[in-house]
Write a protein that holds these residues in place. Structure first.
Motif, mmCIF file in Angstrom:
data_model
loop_
_atom_site.group_PDB
_atom_site.id
_atom_site.type_symbol
_atom_site.label_atom_id
_atom_site.label_comp_id
_atom_site.label_asym_id
_atom_site.label_seq_id
_atom_site.Cartn_x
_atom_site.Cartn_y
_atom_site.Cartn_z
ATOM 1 N N THR A 158 0.811 -1.222 0.000
ATOM 2 C CA THR A 158 0.000 0.000 0.000
ATOM 3 C C THR A 158 0.845 1.273 0.000
ATOM 4 O OG1 THR A 158 -0.120 -0.023 2.424
ATOM 5 C CG2 THR A 158 -1.890 -1.140 1.230
ATOM 6 N N LYS A 161 0.201 4.645 -1.951
ATOM 7 C CA LYS A 161 -1.014 5.442 -1.756
ATOM 8 C C LYS A 161 -1.164 5.836 -0.283
ATOM 9 C CE LYS A 161 -4.703 5.476 -3.924
ATOM 10 N NZ LYS A 161 -6.079 5.288 -4.447
ATOM 11 N N PHE A 312 -1.847 4.169 5.092
ATOM 12 C CA PHE A 312 -1.896 3.981 3.645
ATOM 13 C C PHE A 312 -3.197 3.289 3.262
ATOM 14 C CE2 PHE A 312 2.436 4.182 5.079
ATOM 15 C CZ PHE A 312 3.072 4.973 4.151
ATOM 16 N N ARG A 313 -3.453 3.253 1.979
ATOM 17 C CA ARG A 313 -4.637 2.572 1.469
ATOM 18 C C ARG A 313 -4.259 1.817 0.200
ATOM 19 N NH1 ARG A 313 -8.238 7.847 0.129
ATOM 20 N NH2 ARG A 313 -7.786 8.118 2.345
ATOM 21 N N PRO A 314 -4.979 0.748 -0.137
ATOM 22 C CA PRO A 314 -4.606 -0.051 -1.315
ATOM 23 C C PRO A 314 -4.963 0.648 -2.618
ATOM 24 C CG PRO A 314 -6.611 -0.899 -0.329
ATOM 25 C CD PRO A 314 -6.115 0.174 0.603
ATOM 26 N N ASP A 315 -4.127 0.446 -3.628
ATOM 27 C CA ASP A 315 -4.435 0.921 -4.979
ATOM 28 C C ASP A 315 -5.179 -0.204 -5.692
ATOM 29 O OD1 ASP A 315 -4.607 1.992 -7.476
ATOM 30 O OD2 ASP A 315 -2.440 2.039 -7.860
ATOM 31 N N LYS A 371 -1.426 -5.292 1.587
ATOM 32 C CA LYS A 371 -2.577 -4.878 0.784
ATOM 33 C C LYS A 371 -3.830 -5.671 1.162
ATOM 34 C CE LYS A 371 -3.833 -3.776 -4.004
ATOM 35 N NZ LYS A 371 -3.336 -3.698 -5.394
ATOM 36 N N GLY A 374 -6.117 -3.937 3.546
ATOM 37 C CA GLY A 374 -6.800 -2.734 3.122
ATOM 38 C C GLY A 374 -6.287 -1.513 3.851
ATOM 39 N N ARG A 375 -7.185 -0.856 4.591
ATOM 40 C CA ARG A 375 -6.807 0.353 5.326
ATOM 41 C C ARG A 375 -6.474 0.084 6.783
ATOM 42 N NH1 ARG A 375 -10.029 5.557 2.975
ATOM 43 N NH2 ARG A 375 -10.230 4.876 0.822
#
Length: 471
Positions: A158, A161, A312-315, A371, A374-375
Motif C-alpha cells: 500500500t 497510496k 496507507f490505502r490499497p491501490d 494490501k 486494506g486500510r
C-alpha cells in the motif's frame, strides 16, 4: 483459448511477502512470474531503509525462503536482532531475489497496470474460471506489455497510496498546493532529509509507529540543533496507543518506541496537540499556516514542514476488471475484515488466517501481504508469510494443508481505550492474551467486552473503544 496448466503464477510485488510467495511456489515446483515496479527487490523498503523495524529477524524471514537460501550457504541473521529496512534488503531480500530459482522469473521496473481474464471483461461469466489471467505491465521504457498466468497473487502493498491529511479521507484545503513542503511516510531526517528540518518547525501528523519514528528522529535532530521545533498532532485524544503496549508488548522494539515517545512528550521535547484535526493549510510569509480544531476549539499556528504519517490505502485501480470482493469500510476481503477492523478491535493482535479468509469471487486470485489488510494498520510480515504459504498450498492442490493455518504471533499489547495519563506509562497494555473461545475477538479483553454487548476491547475501563488504529 490458452490452457492454464503450463502457465506460471503471477506475483505482483517483490517485497518480503511477494518473494516469500515465489519461494513457496518454487518449493512446489510451480513457476513464479514476479513483477516489481521498482528497480530492485524490496524497492518500497528502500524508501525507509533508515528505519529500524520493531520485529526481530525471527519474524521477518519466511520458512520456505530460508530453506531455499540455506541450501546455497546463506546464514540466518541473529534471530533476536532488530534490523533496519536497509539490512532487510541487504541480508535477506537481495540474496533471495538473486537466487537461481528466483532471479530468472523476476521482472524489475515492471509496473502492473491492469489484470483481467483472457477474452473476458468483468461482466462475462461463461468459461471465466477456465480462462488464464492477462497481466498488462509497463516496462522501463514505458512500453505496455502483456503476460499470462494461471493464478495471481497481488502482494504489491500500500506504500504508493498514503492517506491524505483530512480526517474525511480527502486532502485538506491547501494540502495539494503546498505539497513541496509536505512529505508522507518516514523521511530520513538523520540523512538526506536533514536539511529540510534542521532548525525549522515540523508538524508530525499521526499516532502510529511511522509517526513515532518521525517524531523521535526530529527530537534527536533537536539535540544537535536546539532551534529545531517539533509539534506532534494526533487525531484522537490521549496517548495510550502511542505506548505500543509498553512493557506488555511481545515485540520489545515496538514497546520501547512507545515509551520513548511518551517520555519525549513528558519532557517537553515535543509539543503534543491532541485531539487535533487540520482544516486548512496556507502559505504565509514563507511558512505554512495551520488552521484546525483542537479539543473542540479553533486553533492556528505556523510551521515550516509537515510529515504526514496517517497510514496507507490499497491501490485497486489495476484490479478493475477482476471480480474482487472487499469490505466496504476496511477494503479487505470480507472474511478477513472483521478480524482486523479497528472499529471492532482496538488491539493489534490478529489471529492466523489463510486462503479461506483471503478468497475472492475471482477464482485463483488473491491479495496478500499489507494490501490484504486494506486500510487497517496492524499487519506483520510473518502474517503475510503464512498467508502465501496457505495460498500456494491451495494452488498446488494441497487443500487440507492450505486450511491448517498454524502461526504463533506475538502479543501486541496495543489496546486503544481510555487515554492513559503520562504518569502511567508503565501500565500500558491490557489485552490479556489470545481469546479463549470467540474467534472474532482479538484478545481476552475484546472477547469479554463483546460478551457484554460492548464494542471493542474496552481495556482499562470496560467501556467502548475511544480511539482507532487510524488515529
Amino acid at each position: 483459448m490458452t490452457s492454464t496448466s503450463t502457465l506460471p503464477v503471477a506475483i505482483v510485488g517483490a517485497g518480503p511477502v511477494g518473494l516469500a510467495a515465489a519461494a513457496h511456489l518454487v518449493a512446489h515446483d510451480i513457476e513464479p512470474l514476479i513483477f516489481e515496479r521498482g528497480a530492485q527487490a524490496g524497492a518500497t523498503i528502500a524508501e525507509w531503509a533508515h528505519v529500524r523495524v520493531f520485529s526481530p529477524w525471527k519474524y521477518n524471514v519466511d520458512a520456505a525462503a530460508r530453506t531455499l537460501l540455506e541450501r546455497d550457504g546463506w546464514q540466518m541473521p541473529d534471530p533476536d536482532y532488530l534490523p533496519t529496512g536497509g539490512e532487510i534488503i541487504r541480508d535477506y531480500l537481495a540474496p533471495l531475489a538473486a537466487h537461481a530459482a528466483i532471479a530468472p522469473h523476476l521482472r524489475l521496473k515492471a509496473e502492473v497496470i491492469a489484470i483481467s481474464r483472457e477474452g473476458h471483461s468483468k461482466l462475462d461469466s461463461e468459461g471465466r474460471d477456465e480462462a488464464p489471467f492477462t497481466i498488462v505491465w509497463r516496462d522501463a521504457d514505458g512500453a505496455q506489455r502483456r503476460a499470462q498466468a494461471r493464478a495471481v497473487i497481488d502482494a504489491s502493498g500500500t506504500w504508493v497510496k498514503p492517506n491524505p491529511i483530512g480526517r474525511d479521507g480527502l486532502p485538506v484545503e491547501g494540502e495539494i498546493e503546498n505539497g513541496d513542503r509536505i512529505v508522507y511516510g518516514i523521511p530520513d531526517i538523520a540523512g538526506d532529509a536533514r536539511g529540510d528540518h534542521e532548525g525549522l518547525h515540523t508538524l508530525v501528523i499521526g499516532s502510529g509507529h511511522s509517526a513515532i519514528n518521525a517524531a523521535l528522529d526530529l527530537i534527536d535532530l533537536k539535540d544537535n540543533a536546539p532551534e529545531t521545533r517539533v509539534t506532534w498532532a494526533t487525531r484522537s485524544g490521549g496517548i495510550g496507543r502511542l505506548l505500543g503496549g509498553g512493557l506488555n508488548d511481545a515485540l520489545p522494539g515496538r514497546g520501547r518506541l512507545g515509551l520513548r515517545a511518551v517520555e519525549a512528550i513528558r519532557s517537553g521535547a515535543v509539543t503534543l496537540r491532541s485531539p487535533f484535526s487540520v482544516r486548512r493549510i496556507a502559505s504565509e510569509d514563507g511558512s505554512l499556516q495551520i488552521d484546525g480544531m483542537e479539543d473542540g476549539e479553533s486553533v492556528s499556528f505556523g510551521v515550516d514542514r509537515i510529515i504526514v504519517a496517517t497510514g496507507f490505502r490499497p491501490d485497486l485501480t489495476p484490479l478493475a476488471e477482476l471480480r474482487v470482493s472487499l469490505d466496504p469500510a476496511v477494503e479487505a476481503p470480507p472474511q478477513l475484515a472483521p478480524l482486523i477492523d479497528p472499529n471492532q478491535h482496538s488491539c493489534g493482535t490478529v489471529r492466523p488466517h489463510g486462503v479461506v479468509e483471503l478468497a475472492h469471487p475471482e477464482q485463483d486470485f488473491y491479495i496478500a501481504g499489507a494490501k490484504s489488510y486494506g486500510r487497517a494498520p496492524t499487519f506483520l510480515m510473518t502474517t503475510g508469510y503464512e498467508q502465501v504459504r496457505s495460498i500456494v498450498c491451495e494452488l498446488a492442490g494441497e487443500h487440507d494443508a492450505a486450511r491448517e493455518v498454524h502461526l504463533e504471533l506475538p502479543e501486541t499489547g496495543v489496546c486503544s481505550s481510555d487515554p492513559l495519563p503520562l504518569a502511567d506509562s508503565d501500565a500500558a497494555g491490557c489485552c490479556g492474551g489470545a481469546p479463549k473461545a470467540d474467534e472474532t475477538a482479538c484478545c481476552v479483553a475484546d472477547e469479554e467486552a463483546k460478551a457484554e454487548g460492548l464494542s471493542g476491547c474496552g481495556c482499562g475501563s470496560g467501556n467502548t473503544v475511544k480511539e482507532t488504529a487510524h488515529s
